[in-house]
Design a protein around this motif. Structure first.
Motif, PDB file in Angstrom:
ATOM      1  N   UNK A 275      -5.039  -0.893   7.248  1.00  0.00           N
ATOM      2  CA  UNK A 275      -5.231   0.482   7.713  1.00  0.00           C
ATOM      3  C   UNK A 275      -4.252   1.397   6.976  1.00  0.00           C
ATOM      4  N   UNK A 276      -4.741   2.337   6.173  1.00  0.00           N
ATOM      5  CA  UNK A 276      -3.832   3.192   5.415  1.00  0.00           C
ATOM      6  C   UNK A 276      -3.045   4.167   6.286  1.00  0.00           C
ATOM      7  N   UNK A 277      -3.439   4.310   7.544  1.00  0.00           N
ATOM      8  CA  UNK A 277      -2.747   5.235   8.426  1.00  0.00           C
ATOM      9  C   UNK A 277      -1.879   4.516   9.454  1.00  0.00           C
ATOM     10  N   UNK A 278      -1.575   3.231   9.198  1.00  0.00           N
ATOM     11  CA  UNK A 278      -0.687   2.496  10.097  1.00  0.00           C
ATOM     12  C   UNK A 278       0.749   2.970   9.886  1.00  0.00           C
ATOM     13  N   UNK A 279       1.575   2.768  10.894  1.00  0.00           N
ATOM     14  CA  UNK A 279       2.966   3.226  10.790  1.00  0.00           C
ATOM     15  C   UNK A 279       3.711   2.547   9.648  1.00  0.00           C
ATOM     16  N   UNK A 280       3.397   1.297   9.367  1.00  0.00           N
ATOM     17  CA  UNK A 280       4.079   0.593   8.276  1.00  0.00           C
ATOM     18  C   UNK A 280       3.736   1.192   6.916  1.00  0.00           C
ATOM     19  N   UNK A 281       2.466   1.539   6.717  1.00  0.00           N
ATOM     20  CA  UNK A 281       2.055   2.162   5.460  1.00  0.00           C
ATOM     21  C   UNK A 281       2.707   3.539   5.332  1.00  0.00           C
ATOM     22  N   UNK A 282       2.669   4.306   6.398  1.00  0.00           N
ATOM     23  CA  UNK A 282       3.254   5.651   6.378  1.00  0.00           C
ATOM     24  C   UNK A 282       4.744   5.582   6.055  1.00  0.00           C
ATOM     25  N   UNK A 283       5.450   4.670   6.695  1.00  0.00           N
ATOM     26  CA  UNK A 283       6.884   4.533   6.438  1.00  0.00           C
ATOM     27  C   UNK A 283       7.133   4.095   4.988  1.00  0.00           C
TER      28      UNK A 283
ATOM     29  N   UNK B  66       6.772   9.394   3.003  1.00  0.00           N
ATOM     30  CA  UNK B  66       6.334  10.776   3.152  1.00  0.00           C
ATOM     31  C   UNK B  66       5.303  11.238   2.141  1.00  0.00           C
ATOM     32  N   UNK B  67       5.052  10.462   1.106  1.00  0.00           N
ATOM     33  CA  UNK B  67       4.102  10.900   0.086  1.00  0.00           C
ATOM     34  C   UNK B  67       2.651  10.803   0.547  1.00  0.00           C
ATOM     35  N   UNK B  68       2.410  10.117   1.656  1.00  0.00           N
ATOM     36  CA  UNK B  68       1.045  10.000   2.172  1.00  0.00           C
ATOM     37  C   UNK B  68       0.463  11.368   2.500  1.00  0.00           C
ATOM     38  N   UNK B  69       1.318  12.343   2.772  1.00  0.00           N
ATOM     39  CA  UNK B  69       0.845  13.693   3.087  1.00  0.00           C
ATOM     40  C   UNK B  69       0.421  14.460   1.839  1.00  0.00           C
TER      41      UNK B  69
ATOM     42  N   UNK C  35       0.832  -1.202   0.000  1.00  0.00           N
ATOM     43  CA  UNK C  35       0.000   0.000   0.000  1.00  0.00           C
ATOM     44  C   UNK C  35       0.870   1.256   0.000  1.00  0.00           C
ATOM     45  N   UNK C  36       1.939   1.255   0.756  1.00  0.00           N
ATOM     46  CA  UNK C  36       2.859   2.395   0.746  1.00  0.00           C
ATOM     47  C   UNK C  36       3.443   2.639  -0.638  1.00  0.00           C
ATOM     48  N   UNK C  37       3.792   1.550  -1.325  1.00  0.00           N
ATOM     49  CA  UNK C  37       4.304   1.657  -2.695  1.00  0.00           C
ATOM     50  C   UNK C  37       3.228   2.199  -3.632  1.00  0.00           C
TER      51      UNK C  37
END
Length: 142
Positions: free
Chosen positions: A82-90, A94-97, A60-62
């Motif tokens: 969960x798209x807001x989990x620490x693993x997804x965010x990492x 930083x593009x999640x913002x 999901x992060x990718x």
């Protein structure tokens, strides 16, 4: 960054705040400025990816990084992690913002989608989707 918004903490405190095995040395706090559970799916074909049951946070992060690179404005997730989990965010690096992420239920997707937009399906195991029967294709256009 405004220096008044930076708080220095010890490494041991960062370890307490982070659930990662190797702490990144920096933690950010972000507000979600929209309701991630309320959106209109009409007219989203040029700005949005809609994904179902993405279960791996790294994947999901990718996808988030790729979506931002492709100048998408939103991602709609049906089920999955969960798209807001620490693993997804990492994994998003930083593009999640830079993108809005919505999480909805499949029933809400069916009620609110734009029927003019084609839907494509893939199966990770290579199953022929025609073998799943007509019920699986009730939402697919002719």
């Amino acid at each position: 960054i405004d220096a008044n918004k930076i708080i220095l903490v010890s490494e041991s405190n960062i370890r307490k705040m982070s659930n990662l095995k190797t702490t990144p040395g920096i933690i950010g706090l972000f507000k979600i400025k929209y309701n991630p559970y309320n959106l209109n799916l009409k007219n989203k074909i040029d700005s949005c990816f809609i994904l179902s049951e993405v279960s791996d946070p790294g994947n999901l992060g990718t996808i988030i990084r790729t979506s931002v690179a492709l100048n998408r404005k939103e991602i709609v997730l049906i089920g999955g992690c969960n798209p807001f989990s620490t693993k997804v965010i990492q994994a998003s690096a930083g593009t999640i913002s830079k993108i809005k992420i919505y999480k909805i239920e499949f029933e809400d997707f069916l009620k609110n989608r734009d029927e003019k937009i084609p839907i494509y399906g893939l199966d990770a195991k290579g199953t022929n989707l025609n073998d799943l029967g007509t019920a699986a294709f009730a939402i697919f256009p002719e």
